[in-house]
Design a protein around this motif. Structure first.
Motif, mmCIF file in Angstrom:
data_model
loop_
_atom_site.group_PDB
_atom_site.id
_atom_site.type_symbol
_atom_site.label_atom_id
_atom_site.label_comp_id
_atom_site.label_asym_id
_atom_site.label_seq_id
_atom_site.Cartn_x
_atom_site.Cartn_y
_atom_site.Cartn_z
ATOM 1 N N GLU A 42 23.601 6.309 1.738
ATOM 2 C CA GLU A 42 23.400 5.821 0.374
ATOM 3 C C GLU A 42 24.275 4.608 0.080
ATOM 4 N N VAL A 43 25.481 4.583 0.652
ATOM 5 C CA VAL A 43 26.364 3.431 0.460
ATOM 6 C C VAL A 43 25.795 2.212 1.178
ATOM 7 N N ILE A 44 25.271 2.431 2.373
ATOM 8 C CA ILE A 44 24.643 1.334 3.125
ATOM 9 C C ILE A 44 23.460 0.778 2.356
ATOM 10 N N GLN A 45 22.670 1.659 1.754
ATOM 11 C CA GLN A 45 21.518 1.212 0.974
ATOM 12 C C GLN A 45 21.954 0.363 -0.214
ATOM 13 N N LEU A 46 23.048 0.766 -0.871
ATOM 14 C CA LEU A 46 23.555 -0.008 -2.002
ATOM 15 C C LEU A 46 24.010 -1.396 -1.553
ATOM 16 N N GLU A 47 24.571 -1.481 -0.363
ATOM 17 C CA GLU A 47 24.949 -2.792 0.160
ATOM 18 C C GLU A 47 23.709 -3.631 0.413
ATOM 19 N N GLU A 48 22.681 -3.034 1.013
ATOM 20 C CA GLU A 48 21.450 -3.770 1.287
ATOM 21 C C GLU A 48 20.763 -4.220 0.005
ATOM 22 N N ASP A 49 20.977 -3.474 -1.057
ATOM 23 C CA ASP A 49 20.419 -3.845 -2.362
ATOM 24 C C ASP A 49 21.319 -4.838 -3.107
ATOM 25 N N HIS A 50 22.396 -5.276 -2.450
ATOM 26 C CA HIS A 50 23.336 -6.255 -3.012
ATOM 27 C C HIS A 50 24.003 -5.754 -4.288
ATOM 28 N N ARG A 51 24.289 -4.461 -4.327
ATOM 29 C CA ARG A 51 24.934 -3.883 -5.499
ATOM 30 C C ARG A 51 26.428 -3.673 -5.287
ATOM 31 N N LEU A 52 26.879 -3.802 -4.048
ATOM 32 C CA LEU A 52 28.303 -3.710 -3.752
ATOM 33 C C LEU A 52 28.592 -4.473 -2.462
ATOM 34 N N THR A 53 29.877 -4.629 -2.175
ATOM 35 C CA THR A 53 30.303 -5.268 -0.928
ATOM 36 C C THR A 53 30.859 -4.203 0.005
ATOM 37 N N LEU A 54 30.320 -4.135 1.212
ATOM 38 C CA LEU A 54 30.762 -3.153 2.201
ATOM 39 C C LEU A 54 31.405 -3.884 3.376
ATOM 40 N N ARG A 55 32.691 -3.602 3.609
ATOM 41 C CA ARG A 55 33.410 -4.183 4.744
ATOM 42 C C ARG A 55 33.667 -3.076 5.758
ATOM 43 N N ARG A 56 32.996 -3.156 6.885
ATOM 44 C CA ARG A 56 33.101 -2.108 7.894
ATOM 45 C C ARG A 56 34.299 -2.413 8.793
ATOM 46 N N LYS A 57 35.425 -1.851 8.423
ATOM 47 C CA LYS A 57 36.675 -2.130 9.111
ATOM 48 C C LYS A 57 37.704 -1.055 8.779
ATOM 49 N N GLN A 117 0.841 -1.189 0.000
ATOM 50 C CA GLN A 117 0.000 0.000 0.000
ATOM 51 C C GLN A 117 0.877 1.240 0.000
ATOM 52 N N GLY A 118 0.615 2.177 -0.906
ATOM 53 C CA GLY A 118 1.371 3.403 -0.963
ATOM 54 C C GLY A 118 0.974 4.367 0.140
ATOM 55 N N PRO A 119 1.500 5.599 0.138
ATOM 56 C CA PRO A 119 2.335 6.172 -0.933
ATOM 57 C C PRO A 119 3.774 5.674 -0.887
ATOM 58 N N PHE A 120 4.442 5.757 -2.051
ATOM 59 C CA PHE A 120 5.814 5.303 -2.179
ATOM 60 C C PHE A 120 6.724 6.486 -2.458
ATOM 61 N N THR A 121 7.826 6.543 -1.752
ATOM 62 C CA THR A 121 8.819 7.586 -2.006
ATOM 63 C C THR A 121 9.658 7.208 -3.225
ATOM 64 N N ALA A 122 10.409 8.177 -3.737
ATOM 65 C CA ALA A 122 11.307 7.891 -4.859
ATOM 66 C C ALA A 122 12.349 6.858 -4.453
ATOM 67 N N GLU A 123 12.793 6.917 -3.192
ATOM 68 C CA GLU A 123 13.799 5.965 -2.717
ATOM 69 C C GLU A 123 13.250 4.547 -2.685
ATOM 70 N N MET A 124 11.988 4.407 -2.266
ATOM 71 C CA MET A 124 11.367 3.076 -2.234
ATOM 72 C C MET A 124 11.203 2.525 -3.645
ATOM 73 N N ASN A 125 10.762 3.382 -4.569
ATOM 74 C CA ASN A 125 10.630 2.945 -5.959
ATOM 75 C C ASN A 125 11.971 2.508 -6.534
ATOM 76 N N ALA A 126 13.013 3.295 -6.247
ATOM 77 C CA ALA A 126 14.344 2.960 -6.755
ATOM 78 C C ALA A 126 14.832 1.636 -6.176
ATOM 79 N N ALA A 127 14.563 1.421 -4.886
ATOM 80 C CA ALA A 127 14.983 0.166 -4.258
ATOM 81 C C ALA A 127 14.299 -1.037 -4.908
ATOM 82 N N MET A 128 13.017 -0.897 -5.240
ATOM 83 C CA MET A 128 12.296 -1.995 -5.893
ATOM 84 C C MET A 128 12.840 -2.265 -7.289
#
Length: 463
Positions: free
Chosen positions: A359-374, A193-204
């Motif tokens: 934004e980098v964290i979001q890209l990791e959650e979207d499996h678009r990159l590998t983030l090593r927090r170290k 159920q919406g409304p959907f933000t631009a960020e939510m649409n992009a994530a989908m």
């Protein structure tokens, strides 16, 4: 004192505000000038802030009552609406607010027909669901469907539609039953159920790796702007069912002339549409010699010392990075911008950082990159083909630079151009054309302005 309120968010808005900013910087106007700009998002504000001096910018969507209050507070002489022609609800709210506050309303409109279509990035327009379905049947790729459930039957003739189409529909039993009857089930169905933000649409879009997003022209109330913003951000093609009606108003050129004549300004002296610049350059090359020949003639009149001074230090190589491993050390604002650029290309990005930009964290959650927090260690770059040293500590960046030199790995050092083997130009991608822009690393502002000029020219003239 002339007071202007500009509702921006489009190419026209940006172009107008740049001209007004140059007017303010010259300080040659007789009657004085104050400019206030409104954009819907913080991202839009960041874009406007880059190089716009003297403009007061408000970020965030305003209701009609909030618009009215703003206009009454500042008593603007003119309210200029440069919002997109498809944001009809916004324009109507601005008109009503002007009527309530007593401010003069000016609408900037685009040319009708195909020109208007060409000026919207990543959009294709269709009169019916049937024609859109035919287009998708002929063009491969996954599709995020945001048209509701009642029109989905038009798309069931698409080859392999059960696996290509991902309908986003209301989480209701009746809707689920109708979608299931059409052959949509499991992970293909997005029940939300919406409304959907631009960020939510992009994530989908990223989650399903969609090449297309199908939507009705539902206006702001239907979330059209958020879908458009997501499509532009991700590079997905937006397929729009239905078109906006033609509007009455002024062209951008006519608006500038009106402001100069009515307010005693000289905005026109600082204003030239980027498309006009491109066409004038094209006419010159058609009528005379080629650009190379002109350059040769100019060089003939220069001394060897002058020619040497004009020699560039950076050559625009295009290198294949498909499948290459790129390690980015750092995940702050600068690193985030470069990582975002890399996401438009087929490469494997690994980020090393103790803390990361959202934004980098979001890209990791979207499996678009590998983030090593170290913390960074020398072995982090052992398998890298390219390295970006982009931490906020110059000493660490220098350590990364030395290690890359020892290993023979090309490196970009964010805070030291002279140590970099390569650096990020302004990048424009449009219809299979990729352009890189640089000012030899000497004038970032100039490079950004040139990037915008080229981007707007391509948007207008490249089909």
């Amino acid at each position: 004192m002339t007071k202007l309120l500009v509702f921006a968010g489009t190419t026209e808005g940006r172009t107008l505000l740049e001209a007004l900013s140059r007017q303010l910087s010259r300080q040659t106007y007789e009657n004085g000038l104050s400019v206030f700009a409104c954009v819907a998002t913080e991202y839009g504000k960041e874009l406007l802030q880059d190089g716009l001096d003297g403009i007061h910018i408000h970020a965030g969507r305003l209701t009609q009552s909030e618009m009215t209050a703003l206009m009454k507070e500042h008593c603007f002489d003119f309210v200029i609406d440069t919002t997109h022609p498809y944001a009809r609800v916004v324009s109507e709210s601005i008109r009503m607010a002007c009527a309530e506050s007593g401010c003069k309303y000016l609408r900037v409109v685009r040319a009708e027909g195909r020109t208007l279509e060409m000026e919207r990035q990543n959009c294709l327009f269709f009169h019916s669901h049937e024609t859109a379905a035919n287009y998708l049947d002929e063009n491969p790729g996954k599709v995020l469907m945001t048209i509701g459930s009642k029109e989905l039957h038009h798309y069931t003739n698409i080859q392999d539609y059960q696996h290509r189409l991902f309908p986003r529909v209301l989480p209701m039993n009746g809707v689920l039953e109708s979608c299931t009857a059409l052959g949509f089930a499991g992970r293909q169905l997005i029940l939300m159920q919406g409304p959907f933000t631009a960020e939510m649409n992009a994530a989908m879009i990223r989650q399903i790796n969609a090449r297309y997003l199908v939507t009705k022209d539902s206006g702001e109330a239907g979330g059209f702007n958020e879908k458009y913003e997501a499509a532009v951000e991700t590079g997905a093609q937006l397929l729009v069912i239905g078109r906006a009606e033609a509007e009455e108003g002024l062209s951008l050129k006519d608006l500038v002339e009106f402001l100069d004549e009515t307010c005693g300004l000289t905005v026109g002296d600082a204003f030239m549409p980027y498309s006009t610049q491109l066409l004038e350059a094209s006419d010159e090359t058609q009528q005379g010699d080629t650009e190379n020949a002109v350059a040769e003639k100019q060089n003939e009149r220069r001394t060897p010392e002058q020619q040497k001074q004009d020699t560039g230090s950076w050559f625009p190589f295009f290198t294949k990075i498909s499948g290459k491993s790129i390690t980015v050390v750092g995940a702050g604002k600068i690193a985030g911008r470069r990582i975002k650029t890399l996401m438009n290309f087929d490469c494997n990005v690994t980020v090393i950082a103790e803390e990361a930009h959202p934004e980098v964290i979001q890209l990791e959650e979207d499996h678009r990159l590998t983030l090593r927090r170290k913390c960074w260690e020398t072995e982090d770059i052992s398998s890298a083909d390219y390295v970006l040293a982009a931490t906020n500590d110059s000493s660490i960046n220098h350590e990364i630079y030395l290690e890359c030199k020892n290993r023979g790995i090309p490196v970009n050092v964010a805070d030291d151009k002279d140590k970099s083997d390569f650096y990020f130009p302004g990048i424009i991608r449009k219809n299979g054309v990729t352009v890189g822009v640089t000012a030899d690393g000497k004038d970032h502002g100039l490079a950004k302005r040139a990037t915008r000029v080229i981007a707007q020219c391509l948007e207008t003239h490249l089909e």
